[in-house]
Design an enzyme around this catalytic site. Structure first.
Site, mmCIF file in Angstrom:
data_model
loop_
_atom_site.group_PDB
_atom_site.id
_atom_site.type_symbol
_atom_site.label_atom_id
_atom_site.label_comp_id
_atom_site.label_asym_id
_atom_site.label_seq_id
_atom_site.Cartn_x
_atom_site.Cartn_y
_atom_site.Cartn_z
ATOM 1 N N ASP A 88 -20.720 -39.686 30.981
ATOM 2 C CA ASP A 88 -21.114 -39.734 29.573
ATOM 3 C C ASP A 88 -19.859 -39.676 28.701
ATOM 4 O OD1 ASP A 88 -23.135 -39.915 27.757
ATOM 5 O OD2 ASP A 88 -23.930 -37.892 28.093
ATOM 6 N N GLU A 187 -34.387 -41.637 24.499
ATOM 7 C CA GLU A 187 -34.586 -40.192 24.371
ATOM 8 C C GLU A 187 -35.518 -39.879 23.202
ATOM 9 O OE1 GLU A 187 -31.141 -37.696 24.671
ATOM 10 O OE2 GLU A 187 -32.267 -35.899 24.079
HETATM 11 O O1 KIV Z 1 -26.070 -35.543 28.322
HETATM 12 C C1 KIV Z 1 -27.174 -35.691 28.840
HETATM 13 O O2 KIV Z 1 -27.623 -34.890 29.658
HETATM 14 C C2 KIV Z 1 -27.961 -36.850 28.434
HETATM 15 C C3 KIV Z 1 -29.337 -36.994 28.995
HETATM 16 C C4 KIV Z 1 -30.253 -36.043 28.351
HETATM 17 C C5 KIV Z 1 -29.837 -38.381 28.895
HETATM 18 O O3 KIV Z 1 -27.503 -37.637 27.661
#
Ligand code: KIV
Length: 260
Positions: A88, A187
């Site tokens: 991420d 989401e």
């Molecule tokens: O950071 C995270 O855990 C997320 C998920 C909730 C999709 O972006």
């Protein structure tokens, strides 16, 4: 897909669109959780910026840095043999420019061992997604409730409840797909909207708090375990109360030592 040693690739994830049953995905933040999820042959592991709260104890996803994310992406990747690891991109690691997006995403693949990155946003981030894909960096989109915009959204709320907002989310989904993403997280949007987007797109949708009609689902590892001091969000599928269980074990250990 039942082989015992499959190494999930982007093509495998794309083929999970419109399969008979939805697919499960999870977040992970360390070597052991990565290994456990990998052993369950979960196709995709997200090293989520939710680590900001779950691991580093911040209040939101805003403070976590590239350095803090990179450390845990490396740890998860070391534990994973078959799942596709997606890193991420933290707040402000991609928003400022396409160059910065490519540089930071590249670190997750080059040093972190991830196979793809996720970033939040729809139409306004399309050029960033395209820039990454053009460099050979696969992208998972994330629209609807985008926690990095916590302040702009005035909190964590269901998105797309009125027709205008719903249309914007559909346009965002189309933009993410057209920009070259291999999938998109939806989401906290109404289930009917998630269903419509899932039917419209040719890439898989992965829902969280968006109902059962998505191609896949994602949950936060700590939420399914109940491993956090605060109550998990409403949409969490909680299977255990690990916080309580671990606290009991720690207290028992303390007593045992004190009793010789
Ligand atoms: O950071 C995270 O855990 C997320 C998920 C909730 C999709 O972006």
């Amino acid at each position: 897909m039942s082989s015992s040693s499959i190494k999930f690739t982007i093509n495998h994830i794309k083929k999970l669109k419109n399969t008979a049953a939805p697919f499960a995905t999870l977040t992970a933040y360390d070597f052991t959780s990565g290994q456990i999820i990998d052993e369950a042959q979960i196709p995709l592991i997200l090293v989520g910026d939710s680590a900001s709260m779950m691991i580093y104890g911040y209040d939101t996803t805003l403070p976590i840095t590239m350095e803090e994310m990179l450390l845990i992406v490396k740890a998860v990747s070391r534990g994973v043999k078959c799942s596709l690891v997606v890193a991420d991109m933290p707040f402000l690691s991609y928003q400022p420019s396409i160059e910065e997006t490519i540089k930071n995403a590249g670190l997750f693949l080059k040093e972190g061992g991830a196979s793809a990155v996720k970033l939040e946003g729809g139409q306004h981030i399309g050029k960033h997604i395209k820039g990454l894909v053009d460099c050979g960096i696969p992208v998972l989109g994330h629209i609807g409730l985008t926690p990095q915009s916590y302040h702009q959204l005035s909190g964590y709320k269901i998105q797309g409840k009125n027709p205008k907002d719903a249309q914007k989310i559909i346009d965002d989904a189309l933009s993410v797909q057209e920009s070259g993403a291999f999938g998109v997280v939806l989401e906290c949007i109404p289930p009917e909207l998630a269903k419509k987007i899932t039917k419209t797109l040719s890439i898989p949708t992965i829902g969280i708090g968006s109902g059962k009609h998505c191609d896949g689902q994602i949950q936060v590892f700590h939420d399914i375990l109940g491993y956090g001091p605060s109550k998990p969000p409403k949409h969490a599928m909680q299977y255990d109360n690990m916080y309580k269980n671990v606290a009991t074990v720690v207290q028992q250990y303390k007593k045992d030592v004190e009793n010789n």
